[in-house]
Design a protein around this motif. Structure first.
Motif, PDB file in Angstrom:
ATOM      1  N   LYS A  38       0.827  -1.214   0.000  1.00 23.15           N
ATOM      2  CA  LYS A  38       0.000   0.000   0.000  1.00 23.15           C
ATOM      3  C   LYS A  38       0.856   1.256   0.000  1.00 23.15           C
ATOM      4  O   LYS A  38       0.586   2.203  -0.723  1.00 23.15           O
ATOM      5  CB  LYS A  38      -0.871  -0.021   1.256  1.00 23.15           C
ATOM      6  CG  LYS A  38      -1.991   0.971   1.250  1.00 23.15           C
ATOM      7  CD  LYS A  38      -3.178   0.439   0.536  1.00 23.15           C
ATOM      8  CE  LYS A  38      -3.712  -0.790   1.211  1.00 23.15           C
ATOM      9  NZ  LYS A  38      -4.782  -1.397   0.409  1.00 23.15           N
ATOM     10  N   ALA A  39       1.912   1.295   0.788  1.00 24.40           N
ATOM     11  CA  ALA A  39       2.606   2.563   0.982  1.00 24.40           C
ATOM     12  C   ALA A  39       3.539   2.856  -0.184  1.00 24.40           C
ATOM     13  O   ALA A  39       3.745   4.013  -0.531  1.00 24.40           O
ATOM     14  CB  ALA A  39       3.412   2.498   2.283  1.00 24.40           C
ATOM     15  N   SER A  40       4.115   1.814  -0.804  1.00 20.59           N
ATOM     16  CA  SER A  40       5.131   2.136  -1.817  1.00 20.59           C
ATOM     17  C   SER A  40       4.519   2.757  -3.070  1.00 20.59           C
ATOM     18  O   SER A  40       5.128   3.683  -3.621  1.00 20.59           O
ATOM     19  CB  SER A  40       5.910   0.884  -2.139  1.00 20.59           C
ATOM     20  OG  SER A  40       5.096  -0.244  -2.088  1.00 20.59           O
ATOM     21  N   PRO A  41       3.313   2.346  -3.569  1.00 18.78           N
ATOM     22  CA  PRO A  41       2.800   3.107  -4.711  1.00 18.78           C
ATOM     23  C   PRO A  41       2.511   4.555  -4.360  1.00 18.78           C
ATOM     24  O   PRO A  41       2.752   5.455  -5.160  1.00 18.78           O
ATOM     25  CB  PRO A  41       1.513   2.378  -5.080  1.00 18.78           C
ATOM     26  CG  PRO A  41       1.607   1.041  -4.505  1.00 18.78           C
ATOM     27  CD  PRO A  41       2.455   1.169  -3.287  1.00 18.78           C
ATOM     28  N   VAL A  42       2.037   4.808  -3.125  1.00 19.05           N
ATOM     29  CA  VAL A  42       1.741   6.183  -2.746  1.00 19.05           C
ATOM     30  C   VAL A  42       3.031   6.990  -2.740  1.00 19.05           C
ATOM     31  O   VAL A  42       3.100   8.116  -3.239  1.00 19.05           O
ATOM     32  CB  VAL A  42       1.065   6.190  -1.353  1.00 19.05           C
ATOM     33  CG1 VAL A  42       0.956   7.583  -0.825  1.00 19.05           C
ATOM     34  CG2 VAL A  42      -0.283   5.532  -1.432  1.00 19.05           C
ATOM     35  N   ALA A  43       4.115   6.379  -2.243  1.00 19.35           N
ATOM     36  CA  ALA A  43       5.392   7.104  -2.232  1.00 19.35           C
ATOM     37  C   ALA A  43       5.815   7.433  -3.654  1.00 19.35           C
ATOM     38  O   ALA A  43       6.238   8.549  -3.966  1.00 19.35           O
ATOM     39  CB  ALA A  43       6.447   6.234  -1.551  1.00 19.35           C
TER      40      ALA A  43
END
Lengths: 92, 91
Positions: A38-43
């Motif tokens: 979840k967090a890496s695409p947002v980053a």
């Protein structure tokens, strides 16, 4: 304008740090994969916005293609990994 | 100013590397490698903005697709001993 770009890039880096800490801290594999998937695409998205502002239109096209390629494929890969773990009996 | 972003992606990469070493199962290690690839993409992007040089941006697309292919083939490998059990269960 470069201040806005730098702020977006720092936001992306902050989310990447959160993803890293989330991977380390969570105990069960499900929550670890949730943090990573979840967090890496947002980053990457926040970072791509900042870089696109800074680098201009041609780079924005390449960045858009990279982010779309990643935002579509990364959750899919993470889902396959979690299903593989789930089917072979979660270790802990 | 954008050095902070580089440091952030460095920390993300180090956390992924620690999970790569500690990871109990193979899937955790594959996931850790995938996250370190994303931190590498972040570093490339920040470096491109710092040097105002867009020649390396094509790498992002390559890393995204190669990382995805590796993750899918690894999950396929992890699931390989379950395939026949699954076939019997479903048939």
């Amino acid at each position: 304008m470069t201040l806005v770009a730098d702020l977006f890039m720092i936001l992306g880096a902050l989310v990447a740090v959160i993803a890293g800490v989330g991977i380390l801290k969570f105990q069960t594999p499900y929550s670890r994969f949730h943090a990573a998937g979840k967090a890496s695409p947002v980053a990457a998205m926040a970072l791509a916005i900042g870089a696109a502002i800074h680098l201009g239109l041609v780079a924005a096209g390449i960045l858009l293609f990279a982010v779309v390629a990643m935002a579509v494929t990364l959750p899919f890969g993470m889902h396959l990994l979690i299903r593989a773990i789930h089917r072979s009996g979660t270790p802990d | 100013m954008s050095v902070i972003a580089l440091i952030g992606f460095g920390i993300g990469g180090v956390c992924a590397f620690v999970r790569l070493i500690m990871g109990p199962s193979l899937a955790d290690r594959v996931m850790a490698l995938d996250v370190s690839l994303i931190c590498l993409m972040g570093g490339i992007t920040v470096d491109a903005t710092r040097r105002d040089d867009t020649s390396y941006l094509i790498l992002l697309v390559l890393i995204a697709i190669i990382g995805f292919t590796a993750t899918v083939s690894a999950s396929r490998f992890i699931e390989s001993d379950q395939i026949d059990a699954l076939a019997e269960r479903e048939s």
